[in-house]
Design a protein around this motif. Structure first.
Motif, short mmCIF file in Angstrom:
data_model
loop_
_atom_site.label_atom_id
_atom_site.label_comp_id
_atom_site.label_asym_id
_atom_site.label_seq_id
_atom_site.Cartn_x
_atom_site.Cartn_y
_atom_site.Cartn_z
N VAL A 23 6.01 1.44 15.92
CA VAL A 23 4.56 1.26 16.05
C VAL A 23 4.00 0.72 14.74
CG1 VAL A 23 2.40 2.58 16.16
CG2 VAL A 23 4.19 2.95 17.87
N GLU A 24 3.08 -0.24 14.84
CA GLU A 24 2.40 -0.74 13.64
C GLU A 24 0.91 -0.42 13.73
OE1 GLU A 24 3.18 -4.91 12.96
OE2 GLU A 24 5.23 -4.69 13.71
N VAL A 25 0.35 0.01 12.63
CA VAL A 25 -1.09 0.31 12.59
C VAL A 25 -1.67 -0.42 11.38
CG1 VAL A 25 -2.84 2.11 12.43
CG2 VAL A 25 -0.72 2.56 13.67
N GLY A 26 -2.66 -1.27 11.62
CA GLY A 26 -3.22 -2.11 10.55
C GLY A 26 -4.10 -1.32 9.59
N PRO A 27 -4.41 -1.95 8.45
CA PRO A 27 -5.23 -1.31 7.45
C PRO A 27 -6.57 -0.83 8.01
CG PRO A 27 -4.29 -3.32 6.55
CD PRO A 27 -3.94 -3.28 8.00
N GLY A 28 -6.94 0.37 7.64
CA GLY A 28 -8.24 0.89 8.01
C GLY A 28 -8.35 1.43 9.43
N ALA A 29 -7.34 1.22 10.26
CA ALA A 29 -7.45 1.71 11.65
C ALA A 29 -7.45 3.24 11.69
CB ALA A 29 -6.30 1.17 12.50
N VAL A 30 -8.17 3.77 12.68
CA VAL A 30 -8.27 5.22 12.86
C VAL A 30 -7.59 5.58 14.17
CG1 VAL A 30 -9.88 7.15 13.12
CG2 VAL A 30 -10.51 5.19 11.67
N VAL A 31 -6.63 6.50 14.13
CA VAL A 31 -5.98 6.98 15.35
C VAL A 31 -6.17 8.50 15.38
CG1 VAL A 31 -3.81 7.16 16.63
CG2 VAL A 31 -4.31 5.09 15.29
N HIS A 32 -6.92 8.98 16.37
CA HIS A 32 -7.27 10.40 16.41
C HIS A 32 -6.16 11.25 17.01
CE1 HIS A 32 -11.45 10.19 15.12
NE2 HIS A 32 -11.56 9.06 15.79
N SER A 33 -6.26 12.54 16.85
CA SER A 33 -5.34 13.47 17.50
C SER A 33 -5.53 13.33 19.01
CB SER A 33 -5.63 14.90 17.06
OG SER A 33 -6.89 15.29 17.54
N GLY A 34 -4.48 13.66 19.76
CA GLY A 34 -4.56 13.53 21.21
C GLY A 34 -4.19 12.15 21.70
N VAL A 35 -3.93 11.22 20.78
CA VAL A 35 -3.54 9.86 21.17
C VAL A 35 -2.02 9.78 21.24
CG1 VAL A 35 -3.50 7.43 20.44
CG2 VAL A 35 -5.58 8.80 20.15
N ARG A 36 -1.53 9.12 22.31
CA ARG A 36 -0.10 8.80 22.38
C ARG A 36 0.06 7.29 22.38
NH1 ARG A 36 0.58 12.00 27.81
NH2 ARG A 36 -0.50 13.86 27.05
N LEU A 37 0.71 6.78 21.35
CA LEU A 37 0.99 5.34 21.28
C LEU A 37 2.44 5.13 21.68
CD1 LEU A 37 -0.69 4.37 17.85
CD2 LEU A 37 -1.70 4.30 20.13
N GLY A 38 2.66 4.33 22.74
CA GLY A 38 4.02 4.06 23.21
C GLY A 38 4.82 3.25 22.19
N ASP A 39 6.08 3.03 22.50
CA ASP A 39 6.95 2.28 21.60
C ASP A 39 6.42 0.86 21.39
OD1 ASP A 39 8.49 4.53 21.69
OD2 ASP A 39 10.03 3.69 23.01
N HIS A 40 6.57 0.37 20.19
CA HIS A 40 6.24 -1.02 19.83
C HIS A 40 4.75 -1.37 19.96
CE1 HIS A 40 10.54 -1.88 19.65
NE2 HIS A 40 10.65 -1.22 20.79
N VAL A 41 3.91 -0.36 20.03
CA VAL A 41 2.47 -0.64 20.08
C VAL A 41 2.01 -1.18 18.73
CG1 VAL A 41 0.20 0.49 20.16
CG2 VAL A 41 1.91 0.97 21.93
N GLN A 42 1.11 -2.19 18.77
CA GLN A 42 0.47 -2.69 17.55
C GLN A 42 -1.03 -2.41 17.61
OE1 GLN A 42 1.33 -6.84 16.76
NE2 GLN A 42 3.29 -6.68 17.81
N VAL A 43 -1.51 -1.69 16.62
CA VAL A 43 -2.94 -1.43 16.52
C VAL A 43 -3.46 -2.22 15.33
CG1 VAL A 43 -4.69 0.34 16.08
CG2 VAL A 43 -2.72 0.87 17.53
N GLY A 44 -4.42 -3.12 15.56
CA GLY A 44 -4.91 -4.01 14.50
C GLY A 44 -5.79 -3.27 13.50
N PRO A 45 -6.13 -3.99 12.43
CA PRO A 45 -6.98 -3.42 11.40
C PRO A 45 -8.32 -2.93 11.96
CG PRO A 45 -6.10 -5.55 10.68
CD PRO A 45 -5.70 -5.37 12.11
#
Lengths: 264, 264, 264
Positions: A23-45
């Protein structure tokens, strides 16, 4: 205070979020508790994933392989299937459930409690009112607005439903309670309302039926709708059977020689 | 892992980006490698500059003196001339080349592979489809949408071209393949199509020619189009010759007494 | 260099901003000097509050209890009353003054020098041109655009005013200099212009008067406008007297049996 996951040094990923592999998460992104990110997910800045809604904080599931582009906001209580792809600055509110490989363009807004099928393509500035039901392989072009209140403002709630394979062109407004049939085609700028039959073409400020999609032909190339006659780009091969069934159903809806009922 | 430039402590500026003198980068902004920021460029908070496009990462050039306001996204493979000015939440995709002093309003989206001349002014929520060609001194007002697919969805690609000095008013939709002539004027809410002559005024759901811009007069003040008759604000003095040549060309296009062909 | 307030470790809050009690500021948000955040204000992730305008930096006042959602931008020189609620990606420019409990939807843009009353509700993609005057209890639905230049581009400035209790539906454009009377109703997609009387319903590309709001009835439920007959959700009880006075004034404006002047 939220405890951040220190594997993502430039982002704000809750230590309680479930993170798949690669999983990739860009600069400044916010991912809260309770979130499930599957394999290879990309979350942008600068995205916000799992934003709580009026104090309620449900879980949020983002399927494998999703690409969520920068500045997008996904609320808690959302379930998005695999291979999701969003543009930038997209908002998806609580209670929305979408199937496989939804693609949503920049600045689009799904207002929540919506059900969306597989392989839908929404372009930019698409606004889908709360409670809408959208089938598979539906195309919504820029600035399409799907409403739900017939006497605004009121407490009356008449959401829209859009069936498989329908196409809604640039700037169309879908009035409350509209049902768009399978493979129907709503022309640019139409104000659509009521019951739109399978395969119908509607146009104008009253959303009159003006044709059948079978008669939408491009003169230069001879290409002819329904669109799955000539367009399959971006769909995996295992969609072909479903698209073929839709194509046949839409063609079969053109039984009369004089389909142009809306013009009489 | 990207190595950040520590001169910008609050931002994420790649150590490999080329940074001119007196450049400012706001908190949280991301500037990727391959980006060249000219002298005195200002990048607002939370912008993303040099976003790569489907794995391809070309260079990105932002001319001197640009102001890019917060939450904007500029892809790699973009070349923007000096004195660019964007609003907030603007998206400019790969392959776009723009001349001097382009100004783009909040929430506007240039979808890529577009060619844009000098001194264009786009207001908010302007959506320019991939492959459009836009001349100099073109005005696009809020919610103008420039399309490119005549049988959506299809693989047919008929981009729009808009000539120098044209004005497209609020909420107009420009249909695929349209050519808007020099100094033409598209009224609010028009669905424009086909060949629009130099200096023509088009209006309505069919984009009919209804007048010549010379006949657009404001009763209270007596001001009269073409707009360069009375409006030069924000253009440097060395534009005057080019604006004057345009003005003459537009006026010369009104040769017939009975220009109102579209109304017969 | 700005000195940051270290109580907000994940954000960029100027040490010179005035912060009320129980204020929350999300990750990445920027709060400039000269900003006053009232008690219990919530600023979402990646917002920018107190953005300066062309070098001018006035103070910015956000009333108590405001919720400003992520990616929103509020300029300096803005005064917003208590209980403000914004969606995501909202822009409010300099010189705007709003009363109590304004609610603005995602991607809306108030262009500055606007005066807005109490309890207004704006949905998404609402664009309000510079200098507009908007009363209390006004509803602007998605994609409503309020303009101000009658001969674009020009230096002529004819801002719009919208009176208390008016309702403007999805996709309507309000032309320069329009005055919308108390409780008037602008239908979806209308291009409204001129003087719209109290309680009038206007529709279509010319904005003709087609009815009185009293005759807007929902057949299924029998609910009937003016809207304050049946809708009070989200307004505190002490609004009832004001809403009741508006309701009476709107009903009283329907004196003729044959109100449908616009159709003859």
């Amino acid at each position: 205070m939220t405890k951040w996951n220190h594997l993502f040094a430039d982002a704000f990923v809750s230590a309680e979020a479930e993170i798949g592999v690669s999983v990739e998460v860009g600069p400044g992104a916010v991912v809260h508790s309770g979130v499930r990110l599957g394999d290879h997910v990309q979350v942008g800045p600068h995205c916000v994933i799992g934003q709580d809604s009026q104090g309620k904080s449900d879980s949020t599931t983002i399927g494998a392989g999703a690409i969520i582009r920068s500045h997008s906001v996904v609320y808690s209580g959302v379930v998005l299937g695999p291979q999701l792809e969003t543009g930038h600055h997209v908002v998806i509110r609580d209670g929305t459930i979408a199937g496989e490989n939804l693609r949503i363009g920049n600045f689009s807004d799904i207002e929540g409690q919506c059900s969306i099928g597989d392989y839908c393509r929404f372009h930019g500035y698409v606004h889908i009112g709360r409670g809408s039901t959208i089938g598979d392989f539906v195309w919504l072009y820029s600035l399409v607005t799907v409403t739900n209140d017939p006497l605004p403002p009121s407490e009356i709630f008449e959401p829209v439903s859009i069936d498989h394979g329908a196409v809604v062109c640039v700037g169309a407004t879908i009035m409350p309670g509209t049902h768009i049939g399978i493979g129907a085609f709503v022309c640019a700028g139409t104000i659509a309302r009521g019951e739109i039959p399978t395969g119908a073409v509607v146009a104008g400020p009253d959303g009159s039926v003006v044709n059948h999609v079978k008669r939408l032909v491009h003169l230069g190339t001879g290409l002819q709708h329904p669109w799955m006659n000539h367009f399959r780009r971006g769909f995996p091969e295992d969609c072909n059977e479903r698209l073929e069934a839709l194509r046949r159903e839409i063609l079969a809806s053109c039984v009369e020689d004089d389909f142009l009922g809306g013009r009489r």
